[in-house]
Design an enzyme around this catalytic site. Structure first.
Site, mmCIF file in Angstrom:
data_model
loop_
_atom_site.group_PDB
_atom_site.id
_atom_site.type_symbol
_atom_site.label_atom_id
_atom_site.label_comp_id
_atom_site.label_asym_id
_atom_site.label_seq_id
_atom_site.Cartn_x
_atom_site.Cartn_y
_atom_site.Cartn_z
ATOM 1 N N GLU A 150 45.175 92.919 -15.594
ATOM 2 C CA GLU A 150 44.157 93.426 -14.672
ATOM 3 C C GLU A 150 43.221 92.250 -14.333
ATOM 4 O O GLU A 150 42.415 91.825 -15.165
ATOM 5 C CB GLU A 150 43.362 94.564 -15.306
ATOM 6 C CG GLU A 150 42.356 95.136 -14.344
ATOM 7 C CD GLU A 150 41.601 96.343 -14.899
ATOM 8 O OE1 GLU A 150 41.147 96.291 -16.043
ATOM 9 O OE2 GLU A 150 41.474 97.330 -14.152
ATOM 10 N N GLU B 104 38.152 106.198 -19.419
ATOM 11 C CA GLU B 104 38.676 105.799 -18.107
ATOM 12 C C GLU B 104 38.726 104.283 -18.150
ATOM 13 O O GLU B 104 37.693 103.626 -18.151
ATOM 14 C CB GLU B 104 37.738 106.338 -17.018
ATOM 15 C CG GLU B 104 38.436 106.513 -15.700
ATOM 16 C CD GLU B 104 38.346 105.263 -14.877
ATOM 17 O OE1 GLU B 104 39.303 104.447 -14.970
ATOM 18 O OE2 GLU B 104 37.347 105.075 -14.185
ATOM 19 N N LYS C 1 24.082 104.809 -21.074
ATOM 20 C CA LYS C 1 23.880 103.369 -21.151
ATOM 21 C C LYS C 1 24.578 102.697 -19.986
ATOM 22 O O LYS C 1 25.805 102.632 -19.934
ATOM 23 C CB LYS C 1 24.450 102.804 -22.455
ATOM 24 C CG LYS C 1 24.018 101.363 -22.670
ATOM 25 C CD LYS C 1 24.957 100.567 -23.544
ATOM 26 C CE LYS C 1 26.070 99.885 -22.794
ATOM 27 N NZ LYS C 1 25.640 98.832 -21.867
ATOM 28 N N CYS D 231 39.006 99.647 -10.872
ATOM 29 C CA CYS D 231 40.122 100.008 -11.749
ATOM 30 C C CYS D 231 41.279 100.599 -10.954
ATOM 31 O O CYS D 231 42.403 100.604 -11.431
ATOM 32 C CB CYS D 231 39.652 100.958 -12.834
ATOM 33 S SG CYS D 231 38.678 102.325 -12.216
HETATM 34 P P1 NDP Z 1 33.534 96.436 -21.153
HETATM 35 O O1 NDP Z 1 34.618 97.389 -21.493
HETATM 36 O O2 NDP Z 1 33.161 95.395 -22.130
HETATM 37 O O3 NDP Z 1 32.163 97.230 -20.823
HETATM 38 C C1 NDP Z 1 32.081 98.533 -20.324
HETATM 39 C C2 NDP Z 1 30.856 99.214 -20.927
HETATM 40 O O4 NDP Z 1 31.023 99.342 -22.357
HETATM 41 C C3 NDP Z 1 29.555 98.444 -20.738
HETATM 42 O O5 NDP Z 1 28.485 99.346 -20.580
HETATM 43 C C4 NDP Z 1 29.437 97.707 -22.054
HETATM 44 O O6 NDP Z 1 28.142 97.286 -22.367
HETATM 45 C C5 NDP Z 1 29.917 98.761 -23.029
HETATM 46 N N1 NDP Z 1 30.361 98.233 -24.318
HETATM 47 C C6 NDP Z 1 30.839 96.999 -24.604
HETATM 48 N N2 NDP Z 1 31.103 96.905 -25.920
HETATM 49 C C7 NDP Z 1 30.800 98.097 -26.476
HETATM 50 C C8 NDP Z 1 30.848 98.608 -27.805
HETATM 51 N N3 NDP Z 1 31.292 97.875 -28.841
HETATM 52 N N4 NDP Z 1 30.450 99.869 -28.025
HETATM 53 C C9 NDP Z 1 30.017 100.624 -27.009
HETATM 54 N N5 NDP Z 1 29.919 100.199 -25.748
HETATM 55 C C10 NDP Z 1 30.323 98.948 -25.469
HETATM 56 O O7 NDP Z 1 33.901 95.795 -19.793
HETATM 57 P P2 NDP Z 1 33.394 94.379 -19.255
HETATM 58 O O8 NDP Z 1 32.163 94.629 -18.529
HETATM 59 O O9 NDP Z 1 33.344 93.344 -20.319
HETATM 60 O O10 NDP Z 1 34.591 93.988 -18.314
HETATM 61 C C11 NDP Z 1 35.768 93.365 -18.844
HETATM 62 C C12 NDP Z 1 36.997 93.812 -18.122
HETATM 63 O O11 NDP Z 1 37.176 95.221 -18.323
HETATM 64 C C13 NDP Z 1 36.941 93.675 -16.617
HETATM 65 O O12 NDP Z 1 37.200 92.398 -16.198
HETATM 66 C C14 NDP Z 1 37.989 94.683 -16.222
HETATM 67 O O13 NDP Z 1 39.266 94.151 -16.375
HETATM 68 C C15 NDP Z 1 37.765 95.809 -17.204
HETATM 69 N N6 NDP Z 1 36.865 96.846 -16.680
HETATM 70 C C16 NDP Z 1 37.388 97.983 -16.193
HETATM 71 C C17 NDP Z 1 36.569 98.935 -15.638
HETATM 72 C C18 NDP Z 1 37.085 100.190 -15.070
HETATM 73 O O14 NDP Z 1 36.483 100.738 -14.147
HETATM 74 N N7 NDP Z 1 38.159 100.738 -15.599
HETATM 75 C C19 NDP Z 1 35.137 98.760 -15.529
HETATM 76 C C20 NDP Z 1 34.661 97.547 -16.114
HETATM 77 C C21 NDP Z 1 35.510 96.646 -16.668
HETATM 78 P P3 NDP Z 1 27.659 95.791 -21.939
HETATM 79 O O15 NDP Z 1 27.426 95.858 -20.502
HETATM 80 O O16 NDP Z 1 26.427 95.566 -22.697
HETATM 81 O O17 NDP Z 1 28.776 94.872 -22.330
#
Ligand code: NDP
Length: 452
Positions: A356, A229, A154, A263
């Site tokens: 972050e 991660e 996904k 990250c």
């Molecule tokens: P999320 O953790 O919400 O999203 C990451 C992935 O998880 C997306 O594919 C998202 O889908 C999915 N997801 C969200 N909710 C669920 C759930 N309940 N069950 C299963 N999968 C789920 O990150 P955000 O995109 O909201 O970003 C928010 C913050 O997270 C950023 O500002 C940053 O601080 C951090 N982040 C860190 C990352 C890293 O590389 N370590 C990467 C991205 C974010 P969907 O897109 O539909 O929400």
């Protein structure tokens, strides 16, 4: 079926519309992946390796197309996006060598011998964030497939285009239907079904610590394997004996690459007090020199943020009265732009220092000595990456051993090589991706006794 319109972050114009996968469609895809796994695991190792090499060749033939999709759908600069597409190819090639090397052991025991097999887990659910849609997809997908699992992936709702295209390229390369399925959709629908469906035997998740915690709890209900991660708040530690010119010239790229949506971003620069002022003098022109602008241009180094909502969140870390030392430039007009921003001096009372930010905002903080630097660097729930700048090799080793983080670089800012392990300490994650041992987390060891 609901649709999602992908927006170009540099222009705010619609790129295309994607149909979002429903929960029922997700369940059906998981069931097809489980059925496909029976024959995929039975493909001879050499043949599975050859298919992965053909998949890599197909990606290689479409690098330019994938890169342009990432420019349009995610706002990544074209040079970076090209590297990312090539990285998918390279990760596939690296793990294409694995099926023929996935050997067990024979262990002599009384009355016979034991042999071990590395068995695939079944269906792996891959939940990918929006910040690096191609690399992070490849890191989970390639070793999972190499080990004989099938994958249901996904992508993030806002950045589905490149993963969807790579799924098509897999089919074109001859990877059988059902072995790699890409489902654009919402985390709360598709992601949640991947966590809850009993036929999914492992989740690989990259994203926020908050969602990662919920995913881990969901996986615990079925004792489902999970790799996490998560976030980071990494320190870039500059000692007085460092090559200050090089440390300052490279520091902006350690945090402003991908507009800080990384990250591994070294978003806390810690500088020994005796050279603090000199370092700031050197940092200012380096920050001014970061080329922010149209991501389609080859000279661009930093593009826009992913969305208006994310820009508002990043801006909240630079309120009126924030200690802005200096800023870089950013285009006006449409696009989710935010200029590289340096806050100094900043300490634990500043949210930009503790949280972050996931944007182009960096804090600079003085420290006194080695022990002080390690204490400040470790004063965070995160531990993903970091840098140490010093000409003293003994100090580099002591500090590297002292900082609680998974990926460190000395006199460098690089974090990721697909042939070395990657992952976090503390709340930055669980398990390791990449490197030669990645298949351990996509297999279970089976131990068989054969009586003689
Ligand atoms: P999320 O953790 O919400 O999203 C990451 C992935 O998880 C997306 O594919 C998202 O889908 C999915 N997801 C969200 N909710 C669920 C759930 N309940 N069950 C299963 N999968 C789920 O990150 P955000 O995109 O909201 O970003 C928010 C913050 O997270 C950023 O500002 C940053 O601080 C951090 N982040 C860190 C990352 C890293 O590389 N370590 C990467 C991205 C974010 P969907 O897109 O539909 O929400």
């Amino acid at each position: 079926m609901p649709d999602y319109t992908v927006i170009n972050p540099a222009t705010e114009q619609p790129v295309t519309t994607v149909t979002l996968t429903t929960a029922a469609e997700t369940d059906a895809a998981i069931e097809r992946a489980a059925a496909a796994q029976v024959s995929w695991r039975a493909v001879a190792p050499g043949d599975r390796a050859a298919l992965l090499r053909r998949f890599a060749a197909e990606v290689d033939a479409h690098v330019a197309e994938l890169a342009e999709l990432e420019v349009a759908g995610s706002g990544h600069p074209i040079g970076q996006a090209t590297w990312e597409a090539q990285h998918v190819r390279d990760v596939l090639l690296y793990y294409a060598a694995a099926p023929e090397r996935l050997t067990g052991r024979q262990i002599p025991v009384a009355g016979g011998l034991n042999v071990t097999f590395h068995e695939p887990l079944g269906v792996v659910g891959l939940i990918v964030p929006w910040n690096f849609p191609m690399p992070i997809f490849a890191w989970g997908m390639a070793p999972a497939l190499a080990a004989g699992n099938t994958v249901v992936a996904k992508p993030a709702e806002v950045t589905p285009l490149t993963a969807r295209r790579i799924g098509e390229l897999a089919l074109a390369a001859g990877i059988p239907p059902g072995v790699l399925t890409v489902l654009p959709g919402k985390g709360s629908v598709v992601g949640q079904r991947l966590v809850d469906h009993p036929l999914v035997r492992k989740i690989v998740f990259t994203g926020s610590t908050e969602v990662g915690r919920e995913i881990m709890a969901g996986c615990a209900r079925q004792v489902k394997r999970v790799t996490l991660e998560l976030g980071g708040k990494s320190a870039n530690i500059v000692f007085a004996d460092a090559d200050l010119e090089r440390a300052a010239a490279t520091a902006p790229y350690a945090v402003f690459d991908n507009a800080g949506q990384d990250c591994c971003a070294r978003s806390r620069i810690l500088v020994q007090r005796s050279v603090f002022d000199r370092f700031m003098e050197l940092l200012e022109p380096a920050v001014a020199g970061v080329r922010v602008g149209d991501p389609a241009l080859p000279e661009t180094e930093m593009g826009p943020l992913i969305s208006a909502a994310h820009r508002a969140r990043v801006a909240s870390y630079v309120p009126d009265g924030a200690p802005v030392a200096f800023r870089g430039t950013a285009p006006g007009g449409p696009g989710f732009w935010f200029p590289p921003t340096v806050l100094a001096p900043a300490g634990a009372d500043s949210p930009a220092f503790t949280d972050e930010v996931f944007g182009p905002v960096v804090t600079v903080t003085p420290f006194e000595d080695e022990a002080d630097a390690v204490t400040i660097a470790n004063d965070t729930p995160y531990g993903l990456s970091g840098s140490i700048w010093t000409e003293n090799v003994g100090r580099a080793i002591r500090v590297a051993r002292g900082v609680e983080t998974g990926n460190l670089s000395v006199n460098s800012h690089s974090s990721v090589r697909y042939w070395t392990p990657f992952g976090g300490f503390k709340q930055s994650g669980l398990g390791r991706e990449l490197g030669p041992d990645a298949l351990d987390s996509f297999t279970e060891v089976k131990n068989v006794f054969i009586a003689s």
